[in-house]
Design a protein around this motif. Sequence first.
Motif, PDB file in Angstrom:
ATOM      1  N   ILE A  12      -1.670  -1.185  -4.272  1.00 15.86           N
ATOM      2  CA  ILE A  12      -2.401  -0.241  -4.277  1.00 15.86           C
ATOM      3  C   ILE A  12      -1.572   1.203  -4.183  1.00 15.86           C
ATOM      4  O   ILE A  12      -0.907   1.367  -3.165  1.00 15.86           O
ATOM      5  CB  ILE A  12      -3.539  -0.080  -3.200  1.00 15.86           C
ATOM      6  N   LYS A  13      -1.547   2.177  -5.061  1.00 15.55           N
ATOM      7  CA  LYS A  13      -0.865   3.531  -5.092  1.00 15.55           C
ATOM      8  C   LYS A  13      -2.029   4.469  -5.068  1.00 15.55           C
ATOM      9  O   LYS A  13      -3.087   4.465  -5.859  1.00 15.55           O
ATOM     10  CB  LYS A  13      -0.150   3.781  -6.173  1.00 15.55           C
ATOM     11  N   VAL A  14      -2.140   5.078  -3.875  1.00 14.21           N
ATOM     12  CA  VAL A  14      -3.155   6.233  -3.527  1.00 14.21           C
ATOM     13  C   VAL A  14      -2.422   7.993  -3.811  1.00 14.21           C
ATOM     14  O   VAL A  14      -1.662   7.769  -2.902  1.00 14.21           O
ATOM     15  CB  VAL A  14      -3.801   5.945  -2.304  1.00 14.21           C
ATOM     16  N   GLU A  15      -2.969   8.444  -4.621  1.00 13.99           N
ATOM     17  CA  GLU A  15      -2.762   9.935  -4.632  1.00 13.99           C
ATOM     18  C   GLU A  15      -3.719  10.760  -4.005  1.00 13.99           C
ATOM     19  O   GLU A  15      -4.819  10.827  -4.562  1.00 13.99           O
ATOM     20  CB  GLU A  15      -2.091  10.273  -5.978  1.00 13.99           C
ATOM     21  N   ALA A  16      -3.348  11.432  -3.072  1.00 16.94           N
ATOM     22  CA  ALA A  16      -4.226  12.223  -2.383  1.00 16.94           C
ATOM     23  C   ALA A  16      -4.657  13.588  -3.365  1.00 16.94           C
ATOM     24  O   ALA A  16      -3.848  13.979  -4.121  1.00 16.94           O
ATOM     25  CB  ALA A  16      -3.808  12.959  -1.062  1.00 16.94           C
ATOM     26  N   GLY A  30      -9.172  11.723  -4.040  1.00 15.08           N
ATOM     27  CA  GLY A  30      -8.011  11.438  -4.532  1.00 15.08           C
ATOM     28  C   GLY A  30      -8.180  10.300  -5.686  1.00 15.08           C
ATOM     29  O   GLY A  30      -9.397   9.971  -6.007  1.00 15.08           O
ATOM     30  N   ILE A  31      -7.132   9.807  -6.207  1.00 21.35           N
ATOM     31  CA  ILE A  31      -7.073   8.712  -7.474  1.00 21.35           C
ATOM     32  C   ILE A  31      -6.257   7.567  -6.899  1.00 21.35           C
ATOM     33  O   ILE A  31      -5.286   7.828  -5.946  1.00 21.35           O
ATOM     34  CB  ILE A  31      -6.640   9.242  -8.801  1.00 21.35           C
ATOM     35  N   PHE A  32      -6.601   6.507  -7.482  1.00 22.41           N
ATOM     36  CA  PHE A  32      -5.731   5.158  -7.017  1.00 22.41           C
ATOM     37  C   PHE A  32      -5.388   4.434  -8.457  1.00 22.41           C
ATOM     38  O   PHE A  32      -6.068   4.556  -9.286  1.00 22.41           O
ATOM     39  CB  PHE A  32      -6.584   4.356  -6.133  1.00 22.41           C
ATOM     40  N   LEU A  83       0.784  -1.333  -0.122  1.00 18.97           N
ATOM     41  CA  LEU A  83       0.128   0.077   0.075  1.00 18.97           C
ATOM     42  C   LEU A  83       0.990   1.135  -0.054  1.00 18.97           C
ATOM     43  O   LEU A  83       1.517   1.549   0.814  1.00 18.97           O
ATOM     44  CB  LEU A  83      -0.810  -0.082   1.357  1.00 18.97           C
ATOM     45  N   LEU A  84       0.849   1.970  -1.248  1.00 18.55           N
ATOM     46  CA  LEU A  84       1.647   3.058  -1.229  1.00 18.55           C
ATOM     47  C   LEU A  84       0.922   4.300  -1.262  1.00 18.55           C
ATOM     48  O   LEU A  84      -0.126   4.667  -2.070  1.00 18.55           O
ATOM     49  CB  LEU A  84       2.495   3.035  -2.608  1.00 18.55           C
ATOM     50  N   LEU A  85       1.024   5.169  -0.219  1.00 17.12           N
ATOM     51  CA  LEU A  85       0.205   6.717   0.023  1.00 17.12           C
ATOM     52  C   LEU A  85       1.234   7.658  -0.486  1.00 17.12           C
ATOM     53  O   LEU A  85       2.144   7.853   0.063  1.00 17.12           O
ATOM     54  CB  LEU A  85      -0.129   6.575   1.297  1.00 17.12           C
TER      55      LEU A  85
END
Length: 247
Positions: free
Chosen positions: A219-223, A194-196, A126-128
């Motif tokens: 999972i990469k989440v970009e705020a 954000g997008i994922f 999980l990458l935030l």
Amino acid sequence: MSKLSVKEQSGCRKLLKLLPLDDLFALKDTVTNRLIAVESTEEAIEAIITYSQDAEELLKRKKISKCEKSTVVTDEVGDGLSDLPALGKQFCQWFYCLLNSQNPSQGHPAQDWGPQHFWEDVRLQLLLCSGEQRVDEFNGAELVSKRLRALAGEERLLFCPNLEGYGLKCISSAHGLVIVAVAGTIHRDNACLGIFEQVFGLIRSPMDNNRWKIKYVYIKVEAQSAITDRQLPLITYDSKELLRLCK
């Protein structure tokens, strides 16, 4: 006695478990003409299967249509490798319907989420990205299952995948691994956070009716505050990168 084949019965059971309880019992009444009394979800499902003439008749029922019959990925789409985009789209429809149902703000009963959908040695990364990057890793079906469920159940996130165009990408390896990559937006209540981008590595399990089960999750989440160069949720990884993520 049910006229459905063993494979059809298995697929229909999985689909019926996705129905809210009220819809399931209403469907049971329709199929059995209210002749059969049941006291549990399992009894209702068995009654529906027993009194259905064939799979096509059952899948055309209005209650079933509400639940997206195409989500029975594991039993209804052949080997899946002949049409990877269709497999990927059906898998994502199933997965996000299941995950989002864990969000209490949806107002519907939570569906059958659990470690049974994952390989025992599944890995989750999980990458935030919110100004700075943070990476968390989880291993094992129980832990991965709980962490993903917490995204919807405890953090009340709602995932809206983009299943068209460049929002979905599917590839396969020479060793039977199918990689499904999907991009989308993340919401909480009425706010877009954000997008994922999410990447799944799927492998069939010969010990579990040859079902597709999840081996890898990334999972990469970009705020929203960190998004600068693009607005649409699109896949940014090429095929080599996707294969590298699932190793």
